[in-house]
Design an enzyme around this catalytic site. Sequence first.
Site, PDB file in Angstrom:
ATOM      1  N   HIS A  72       0.865  -1.183   0.000  1.00 38.51           N
ATOM      2  CA  HIS A  72       0.000   0.000   0.000  1.00 38.51           C
ATOM      3  C   HIS A  72       0.896   1.226   0.000  1.00 38.51           C
ATOM      4  CE1 HIS A  72      -3.208   2.764   0.660  1.00 38.51           C
ATOM      5  NE2 HIS A  72      -2.714   3.177   1.808  1.00 38.51           N
ATOM      6  N   ASP A  74       1.085   5.065  -0.243  1.00 38.65           N
ATOM      7  CA  ASP A  74       0.419   6.362  -0.173  1.00 38.65           C
ATOM      8  C   ASP A  74       1.085   7.368  -1.108  1.00 38.65           C
ATOM      9  OD1 ASP A  74      -1.631   6.040   1.877  1.00 38.65           O
ATOM     10  OD2 ASP A  74       0.037   5.706   3.257  1.00 38.65           O
ATOM     11  N   ASP A 207      -7.691   1.568   2.409  1.00 35.16           N
ATOM     12  CA  ASP A 207      -7.264   2.526   3.434  1.00 35.16           C
ATOM     13  C   ASP A 207      -8.169   3.739   3.613  1.00 35.16           C
ATOM     14  OD1 ASP A 207      -5.576   3.301   5.501  1.00 35.16           O
ATOM     15  OD2 ASP A 207      -4.255   4.434   4.199  1.00 35.16           O
ATOM     16  N   HIS A 457      -6.207   9.683  -0.606  1.00 31.55           N
ATOM     17  CA  HIS A 457      -6.946   9.698   0.662  1.00 31.55           C
ATOM     18  C   HIS A 457      -6.178  10.329   1.821  1.00 31.55           C
ATOM     19  CE1 HIS A 457      -4.917   5.706   0.430  1.00 31.55           C
ATOM     20  NE2 HIS A 457      -4.658   5.936   1.691  1.00 31.55           N
TER      21      HIS A 457
END
Length: 1018
Positions: A72, A74, A207, A457
């Site tokens: 994951h 970001d 997430d 996000h």
Amino acid sequence: MGTRSHISGVLAGGGNTGWLWMSSCNLGSPVLPISFLFWLLLAAPGARAAGYKTCPTTKPGMINVHLLPHTHDDVGWLKTVDQYYYGMDLDFLTFMPTVLSDVQHASVQYILDSVIAALQENPTRRFIYVEMAFFSRWWEHQSNATQDIVRNLVRQGRLEFVNGGWVMNDEAATHYGAIVDQMTLGLRFLQDTFGSDGLPRVAWHIDPFGHSREQASLFAQMGFDGFFLGRIDYQDKFNRKNLLRMEELWRASDSLKPPAADLFTGVLPNNYNPPKDLCWDVLCTDPPIVEDPQSPEFNAKKLVNYFLKLASSQKKYYRTNHTVMTMGSDFQYENANMWFKNMDKLIRLVNAQQAKGSQVHVLYSTPTCYLWELNKAKLTWTVKKDDFFPYADGPHMFWTGYFSSRPALKRYERLSYNFLQVCNQLEALVGPQANVGPYGSGNSAPLKEAMAVLQHHDAVSGTAKQNVVNDYAKQLAAGWGPCEVLVSNALAQLSQYKQNFSFCRELNISICPVSQKSERFRVTVYNPVGRKVDRMVRLPVGQGNYFVKDPNDKSVPSNVVMVPSSYQSYQFELLFPVSVPALGFSSYSVTKVSGRNDQARHLLARPRKPKSRVLVIENKYIRATFDSDTGLLMKIENMEENILLEVSQGFFWYNASVGDGKSSQASGAYIFRPGARKPRPVSRWAQISLVKTDLVQEVHQNFSAWCSQVIRLYKGQRHLELEWTVGPIPVEDDWGKEVISRFDTPLKTKGEFFTDSNGREILKRRGDYRPTWTLNQTEPVAGNYYPVNTRIYIMDGQMQLTVLTDRSQGGSSLQDGSLELMVHRRLLVDDQRGVGEALLETNTGDKVRGRHLVVVSSVRGAAARHRLLAEQEVLAPQVVLAPGSGSPYRSQASLKTQFSGLRQALPPQVHLLTLARWGPKMVLLRLEHQFAVKEDHNLSSPVTLNVENLFQTFTIVYLQETTLAANQPLSRASRLKWMTNTGPISYPAPSTLDPTSVTLQPMEIRTFLASVQWQEAS
């Protein structure tokens, strides 16, 4: 990001010519581009190698555990995008880049290098990747040989793309148009790079902090087969486990006929992290699997037994004999060999137990392959119709603060969405001459990428570190520049005149050098809406008087208003009405005249103290009444509908909790937790002054040194405008503050209120209530907050109060007849969700100005008002200034002062969602019905358009309808079918496309790729 080279196919106006299919409407006899045949092959049935056909074999009758290796990544959070990609950090003593990773160890380029190498070592290994912002950058720097290896892995289904957007977007603070844009950008990269082999079948939002219904609807319309979530409310998850509803069908629209917005949705068992004791990354501390029984570190038997129990335990909460384990987490797999070597052992050792009677089979898999097994089970699934807001991960821990965090960034993002649509439209209307012209090389791609990054996000959500937020803003600013060049080129081409165009980026604080210093200047107003717009333009000017002339050289009424200013003692603002045609511009001339001119003196309006106890501002449609003793709004009257509503509005603040005896949880960037249920007033009264002219009437309210507001009513306006200025919020008393604007009315609302979902469909909310489980409410304020992207309203069955916002905010109705929106927050402690710093903005973002548009109407007529008003606010006209007169674009050309890009204005039901260049001779077109079923007696009906001759500047030669993200032809897009407990679903056959008769049903978006021929400039 904004200045680097851009991926092929994303750069508008050049490179890849895109694609069309043979089923396109032939509107002429053009020569087919070479790429047409290439894409025809890719789109043909049976040509797809990846997807379900490459899934691994499972074992019937056993518990099949699908291991999902993933990372994951970001796109900005604790570090900037570039710092995450390259593996850099800031030395906080020198603030210079360093390879040290004191904040968070992460390097995406090494993750991808490592994963590709590891996948080649074992043909059973699989991996999924999500964020195209990172992957596209990595791809550009690979050799041809490496790219061939990756293409082969993708073709085999061993490297699978899920989601496929530029980022994994937030779902609360994002506008649906920006979501569609960022998904289109990422999916186009995959289509251009891997063809149908790279087509994602599964959406993957592991997430984001809560999930919107509109997000699921958009994913369904993009052609996704399934949607997997990581975070849902802890009570919701507990309930779902007990009821075996961790997986069900999400019916994500009340208007679109099933299955158009239906999406199979699953909740992952462990958010997105590996099971306890099974994390084998350089960032983890779990021991590797040791098989040697002679070693003192031998642990294989213990881990295998643990895994078998874990698989059986986890399977209890899911309905099939398949379950998943997410093997990865934030920025993992920088040394992919560690993960894969241990998973290889785990798979071999666990499956070896089948010879001893074990019923567990473990395999490398992907979300797509797991979904395929669920579909093959042919079960009947329950249906969900609400959303997953608000999200809490424990008692007193509601993630509702980020709905409002960093309001300055949220507004900048919304303004940038507006400007990107203007840039896209003019690039499509003018063609290649918008990209190269008298002002240089213009390009929409940098702003497209920057806006896509902002949907991440941890970006528009306001949940990143301050230096990262600064970098997000810097990316947006860098993206505006090339678009300003493009818009200048386009306006010069369309107006046939070259002018020294200026884009006043600081109009929100009344700064614009051209209007403030020039004796003569021209104002060009571009309208990105598909209908004529009448609006008041307001510009800062120097002291004096001004005459304004319209496109026909006729005098326009104007006023100069003198207003208080924080930046200087007095501020003069010129206002005048403009009328701008659909998808076009009008040009107005402004001339400063001598102060001795008697005709001009009456134009200056000064604020004055009211003399009567009751103060009124009004126009033909609206009357607002104030108490001159308190300075507060008392009532609003809609004279058009003969409706009177008592409305009191003021500013309050919640004392932000830093933890208490019930919970140590504090308010922070993510979490909203007030220290008390009742907010404190900023002030119970306001100092007021009044401005009244023929064009505007204003009440200026000053509540405190850090909170003020102008309540404004323009001539002909059917709503009240509240322009608030808040900040810097004082925290010298060691109290963090969360500031709200609250409206109190006597409406009997029965605890209900309504909020929009990403600016599109409307959801009903009820206090202390969740539609799908019995809520144990631990935070009566924060637990009733919901995201408000464009509007919130309350009603009593007859009368409705609607408040529209200019950015995403958190809002609620905590008492009958009351409505509140959080406008700003400044906090002193971190909320322990990873950011590691308090939400304490200084200098940049500490003082914020914004607007609320207030509509009082009958319930029956409310939708027509708020739908069209929201469209005009999100796509507000773009004002471009130029000093002096300019010069002809070509010899003997005369200035064209008005233009419309449409041959005929669009009906009020129809919103032009997208008009953008797709290639050298192609445009992308999205048309949307912006009313819901039964929302308005007239405007909720279907509407039919002739698209063939819609535009003035180009002719459509071929037209092809696609899925929402424009990466699949609609006629060939197929989705998995599911059985539900609500009965059978009909699957209508696709109809033949007739460009002269395109019908839009309520809330329907139709997407087209068009091959076009631009008209030669006259």
